[in-house]
Write a protein that holds these residues in place. Structure first.
Motif, PDB file in Angstrom:
ATOM      1  N   LYS A 100      -3.775   2.706   6.886  1.00  0.00           N
ATOM      2  CA  LYS A 100      -3.017   1.484   6.610  1.00  0.00           C
ATOM      3  C   LYS A 100      -3.040   0.525   7.800  1.00  0.00           C
ATOM      4  CE  LYS A 100       0.748   3.649   5.102  1.00  0.00           C
ATOM      5  NZ  LYS A 100       2.080   3.900   4.500  1.00  0.00           N
ATOM      6  N   ILE A 151       0.861  -1.179   0.000  1.00  0.00           N
ATOM      7  CA  ILE A 151       0.000   0.000   0.000  1.00  0.00           C
ATOM      8  C   ILE A 151       0.902   1.235   0.000  1.00  0.00           C
ATOM      9  CG2 ILE A 151      -1.723   1.313   1.318  1.00  0.00           C
ATOM     10  CD1 ILE A 151      -2.854  -1.196   0.057  1.00  0.00           C
ATOM     11  N   LYS A 152       0.572   2.222  -0.797  1.00  0.00           N
ATOM     12  CA  LYS A 152       1.429   3.404  -0.956  1.00  0.00           C
ATOM     13  C   LYS A 152       1.679   4.126   0.363  1.00  0.00           C
ATOM     14  CE  LYS A 152       1.363   6.193  -4.460  1.00  0.00           C
ATOM     15  NZ  LYS A 152       2.634   5.864  -5.117  1.00  0.00           N
ATOM     16  N   ASN A 201      -5.511   3.197  -3.429  1.00  0.00           N
ATOM     17  CA  ASN A 201      -4.121   2.849  -3.728  1.00  0.00           C
ATOM     18  C   ASN A 201      -3.872   2.803  -5.237  1.00  0.00           C
ATOM     19  OD1 ASN A 201      -1.517   1.906  -2.579  1.00  0.00           O
ATOM     20  ND2 ASN A 201      -1.977   0.045  -3.729  1.00  0.00           N
TER      21      ASN A 201
END
Length: 641
Positions: free
Chosen positions: A262, A253-254, A633
């Protein structure tokens, strides 16, 4: 009382309330059978002879160990000068529940501490014919009925134990501070064990309480031999390592996504995994507290609809290997005529239902929600997109995709081209629904692609043609030019003529998320505008209700209904598709604000207080959150952010 923590391993599942009491214990399936059914398995503490229940004088803090399905709970009683650090877990593959307790003396004076564990089991969900006994070879209490056996013990040792008839109650002995060592009882019974220790001033003491589940005395003994050989401490250690390794399999995940989002994303993946049975079912919720508020029933069922959304989120997270079992479960539960019934028990049998097989005039009707059939096929193609496992698709096509596609293709009105009547996603209304029609469009479109993958070209063409007919039917009959938006459904009046139900329903967002229309199509935009105007809750905690006039757990008539995680995430998905990143992020943060201390998401919330309503956790809520994070994302990658 809502659940504060869950632990599981695919065949054993436990829920805990805010007083650290185990309230639900499932075995041998996740969701079947519940050997507590909401009854309390109390944790009671005695300090220098003073008895204290967890609901009086204790501060309790719930969390999980990082990246693991192991609780990390702290309970402090300042008056008694004691702190408990508690880790609950179920072994990574064996049906062994372990509670590790570290006692800390907060004062400088030595204390005599006794921890009592009270058990109120009703094995196989009945109080009839239960037996409990002290087993000297197993060094613990065994509760058994039929082929269900539970061994309760303590490492390094049980200091005291008792078994009692419920009317006499082991709790009475606990409250006296001494257990009587009664060795056996039968019928409606309870039991207790205790661990006694002395803790020096500012000192600590540690021990393990555990429950081993099995099907016979011999089975328990075999598992206990392994537990003793490997040690309880090692069971805890290797299980923590397993969960960290499992979570590490997820796709990245970015970094630009907020840390709190997150963190809940990771926790949600673990909560979803907890609700997955080893044989493929995924239960909606194991929270039995709904039982007394929901027609003497619960949510420990496998709904094909919920599960389709759940496995799509898991597949996109990188867990395609874990979702194959679900599709195999679908093969076993799909009817020979090609549709799914309302819901299923984890063993694959048909669950309870309130949908009649005849209409008001006594004419036969299918008591189905056709979206459940359609969404499973949509999810199956999504599974292929993520895994590229054409061998699995080729093996399962004839058993699942083909019969479901033929059912969807044939279960239609010849005049409109739309699917025949079925129940809505909320299982309340019956009609020709925009939402259901959109999911059938997606299901048949996916079936067409699956047919092409497996070399069934004629079927691929046929399924595609019918999906387009359904699409045209939706645009022609379910978009209301007068209202300037899609309507909820068409329903038959007393004369059999179709009339419009114009109720604004959040599930109308399906015209976008199924791919029926692009998100910026004026018909979608108009519909979303109506949804926001009529279903967004502007006061209190805000959030999006399901539909106008929703009565389920209704709090106040001034609101259209209560805010749901699922519906609010659907709206966030649309924002993402429209490149409205800030709006979508705010809704994800809204969901983060709803989570419990330990990171659990409920089905819905009190719009005024934010208290959870219905069940906690709801697996679909966690999956919807994950799916939206994944959409965000992907969009951020596309935008180079």
């Amino acid at each position: 009382m809502y659940r504060e923590a869950v632990v599981a391993n695919g065949q054993m599942f436990a829920n805990f309330d805010k007083y650290l009491s185990m309230r639900d214990l499932y075995f041998p399936y996740v969701g079947q059978y519940n050997h507590l059914s909401g009854r309390k398995n109390h944790l009671v503490v005695s300090v220098n002879g003073k008895i204290s229940y967890m609901d009086n004088g204790w501060e309790r803090y719930f969390s999980y160990k990082k990246d693991a399905l192991i609780t990390d709970v702290k309970a402090i009683n300042r008056e008694l000068g004691i702190q408990l650090q508690i880790n609950d877990m179920i072994h990574k593959y064996m049906p062994v529940y372990i509670r590790k307790i570290k006692i800390k003396n907060l004062s400088s004076e030595k204390k005599e501490i006794k921890i009592f564990f009270y058990h109120d089991f009703c094995l196989n969900e009945t109080a009839i014919g239960n037996t409990a006994l002290y087993h000297p070879d197993l060094n613990g209490i065994v509760h058994y009925r039929e082929a269900t056996y539970l061994l309760i013990s303590i490492y390094p040792e049980i200091s005291e134990y008792t078994i009692s008839k419920k009317e006499e109650s082991s709790l009475k002995e606990i409250e006296k501070g001494q257990l009587s060592f009664n060795p056996i009882a039968r019928g409606d019974i309870d039991s207790a064990v205790a661990y006694k220790t002395e803790v020096d001033g500012n000192g600590e003491s540690e021990f393990y309480y555990y429950i081993v589940a099995g099907h016979s005395f011999d089975d328990l003994e075999e598992k206990l031999i392994k537990l003793r050989a490997d040690t309880t401490e090692h069971f805890v250690e290797e299980t923590e390592i397993f969960w960290k390794a499992w979570l590490n399999e997820r796709k990245e995940i970015k970094r630009s996504i907020d840390e709190d989002i997150k963190e809940l994303y990771d926790r949600s993946l673990l909560i979803i995994k907890a609700h997955m049975d080893k044989d493929g079912s995924i239960i909606a919720s194991a929270d039995s507290s709904i039982f007394h508020r929901f027609n003497k029933d619960h949510y420990a069922y496998s709904w094909p609809r919920d599960n389709a959304f759940i496995v799509m989120a898991l597949d996109r997270a990188g867990y395609g290997h874990a979702t194959k079992k679900f599709f195999e479960f679908c093969v076993r539960t799909l009817t020979k005529k090609g549709y799914f019934l309302q819901k299923y028990l984890p063993d694959g049998s048909f669950g309870s239902s309130w949908h009649p097989w005849i209409d008001e005039k006594g004419n036969p009707q299918l008591p189905i929600q056709e979206d459940e059939t359609a969404l499973v096929i949509w999810a199956l193609f999504s599974h292929y997109q993520e895994t590229k496992d054409v061998e699995f698709i080729d093996r399962i096509y004839n058993q699942l995709a083909r019969p479901a596609a033929y059912f969807m293709m044939n279960y239609r009105d010849k005049k409109t081209g739309l699917p025949m009547e079925s129940y809505d996603p909320w299982e309340e209304k019956r009609g020709v629904l925009t939402y259901t029609s959109a999911t059938v469009f997606a299901g048949l479109s996916s079936a067409s692609k699956l047919a092409h993958l497996t070399g069934n070209i004629d079927e691929a063409i046929k399924f595609k043609e019918v999906s387009e007919e359904i699409r045209e039917g939706i645009l022609n009959h379910l978009y209301d030019e007068e209202e300037g938006r899609f309507i909820r459904m068409l329903v038959k009046d007393k004369n059999g003529k179709l009339k419009k139900d114009k109720t604004v329903d959040a599930s109308l967002l399906a015209v976008f998320f199924t791919g029926l229309l692009p998100p910026d199509d004026y018909r979608v935009v108009n519909t979303v505008k109506a949804i926001k105007e009529r279903l967004w809750i502007n006061e209190g905690i805000k959030g999006l209700a399901r539909f106008e006039g929703d009565q389920f757990h209704r709090v106040n008539d001034k609101y259209p209904g209560n805010p749901w995680i699922v519906t609010t995430m659907w709206l966030a998905d649309w924002y993402i598709a429209m490149d409205k990143i800030e709006e979508a992020t705010q809704l994800l943060k809204w969901a983060v604000e709803r989570k419990s201390q330990a990171g659990l998401l409920a089905e819905q919330y009190n719009p005024e207080t934010g208290d959870p309503l219905s069940v906690t956790p709801l697996t679909w809520s966690h999956a919807a959150f994950c799916y939206t994070v994944q959409n965000l994302n992907k969009k951020l990658y596309e935008m180079g952010i």
